[in-house]
Scaffold this active site. Structure first.
Site, PDB file in Angstrom:
ATOM      1  N   THR A   1       0.844  -1.197   0.000  1.00  0.00           N
ATOM      2  CA  THR A   1       0.000   0.000   0.000  1.00  0.00           C
ATOM      3  C   THR A   1       0.878   1.246   0.000  1.00  0.00           C
ATOM      4  O   THR A   1       2.092   1.175   0.159  1.00  0.00           O
ATOM      5  CB  THR A   1      -1.013   0.012   1.149  1.00  0.00           C
ATOM      6  OG1 THR A   1      -2.056   0.948   0.813  1.00  0.00           O
ATOM      7  CG2 THR A   1      -0.388   0.404   2.475  1.00  0.00           C
TER       8      THR A   1
ATOM      9  N   ALA B   1      -5.493   2.359   6.974  1.00  0.00           N
ATOM     10  CA  ALA B   1      -5.241   3.657   6.349  1.00  0.00           C
ATOM     11  C   ALA B   1      -6.481   4.061   5.562  1.00  0.00           C
ATOM     12  O   ALA B   1      -7.138   3.211   4.938  1.00  0.00           O
ATOM     13  CB  ALA B   1      -4.040   3.553   5.417  1.00  0.00           C
TER      14      ALA B   1
ATOM     15  N   CYS C   1      -2.963  -3.714  -2.241  1.00  0.00           N
ATOM     16  CA  CYS C   1      -3.361  -4.942  -1.540  1.00  0.00           C
ATOM     17  C   CYS C   1      -3.180  -6.170  -2.438  1.00  0.00           C
ATOM     18  O   CYS C   1      -3.835  -7.197  -2.234  1.00  0.00           O
ATOM     19  CB  CYS C   1      -4.803  -4.869  -1.047  1.00  0.00           C
ATOM     20  SG  CYS C   1      -5.130  -3.413  -0.057  1.00  0.00           S
TER      21      CYS C   1
END
Lengths: 223, 89
Positions: free
Chosen positions: A90, A167, A183
């Site tokens: 990420t 996040a 991801c």
């Protein structure tokens, strides 16, 4: 910002610490220190709220295919850091709210899926309070606005004490996400709260909403 | 003593072993990090449930495991432990 909230009923207390905008490694040092103390039962459950300077982080399930265009990040001197959290790749940058809850689950419900459900719920509830129609999906982890991802999860659990976390894109530039497979998922589309609302969000207010909602949902889930 | 994977989640989920923190023949202390596993979004450090010598790793790095699976065998002979203690003190 340091706020302690308490639920007298079950002695649930969460301390909120806002670190501001810091490098990933500096926040990791703070996390590690609180985690160690939490394992020794020397500190309360804590929620760290932080924004990171631009950085790519790789989770423990990361695959080589996560970075689509390495040159994009090299040109901008954006560091790539391997971490101890779950999940894959990420991107973090200022304007994104990062939540690192350090929660001692040893005397609560010892259930990792339930804990991730709780994180997703609190993110989606917070975004809903800000007027963003975010939701969870049954088949895929994370928080979504229609088919676009806005909230990302990647946790660590050490002897049933949690660290790392989540996040959420608020005002951050989401262009860098198009140079990775967020991801580990190809063709995933990403969105921010700013894009949904059509205007810049007040970060101070957004952090307050996330902290307040976290306490409400934490008490609801773990009382 | 057989070490089994504890319940990590109320859902029937599998985990993958990513790292043994102690090798076969190594000494382990109850509560120390023993093995790291990953599920979909979590990395879980499992502590050793007892002290002893890790005599056999049954599930290797990369193996998929589920609740109740035997992942390792530990010899926790108390006499051995006390002999070890005497030797190291």
């Amino acid at each position: 910002m340091l706020i302690s909230r308490k639920c007298e009923e079950k002695r649930l207390v969460v301390e909120i610490r806002d670190l501001g905008i810091v490098d990933y490694k500096d926040a990791l040092d703070v996390q590690t220190d609180i985690l160690r103390k939490c394992l020794e039962k020397k500190v309360l459950d804590t929620l760290i709220v932080v924004e990171h300077n631009p950085v790519l982080t790789l989770g423990r399930s990361n695959k080589e295919t996560g970075i689509v265009d390495r040159g994009f990040f090299n040109k901008r001197n954006i560091p790539i850091i391997s971490t101890g959290r779950g999940g894959e790749i990420t991107y973090h940058s200022p304007g994104q709210i990062v939540l690192y809850p350090i929660i001692d689950l040893r005397e609560k419900k010892r259930d990792i899926s339930l804990y991730i459900d709780f994180l997703e719920k609190t993110i989606s509830n917070s975004l809903n309070s800000m007027g963003v129609e975010a939701e969870r999906r049954a088949a895929k982890r994370g928080v979504w606005v229609q088919n676009k991802k806005i909230g990302f999860i990647g946790i660590g659990v050490k002897n049933w004490v949690t660290f790392h976390g989540a996040a959420v894109n608020i005002n951050n530039d989401i262009t860098p996400f198009s140079h990775i497979n967020p991801c580990g998922e190809r063709d995933i589309k990403v969105i921010s709260a700013k894009e949904c609302a059509g205007y810049e969000i007040d970060m101070r207010e957004a952090k307050r909403i996330f902290a307040d909602q976290f306490i409400v949902d934490f008490i609801k889930e773990y009382r | 003593m057989e070490i089994r994977l504890p319940e990590l989640s109320g859902r029937e989920e599998t985990a993958v072993i990513t790292l043994w923190r102690v090798g076969e023949g190594g000494k382990i202390e109850k509560g120390d990090d023993l093995v790291e596993l990953v599920t979909d979004k979590a990395a879980f450090d499992m502590p050793a449930p007892c002290s002893g010598i890790l005599v056999k790793i049954v599930k290797k790095q990369g193996d998929e495991v589920k609740k109740g699976d035997i992942i390792a065998v530990v010899e926790n002979n108390l006499r051995e432990e006390s002999r070890w203690k005497n030797l190291t003190e």
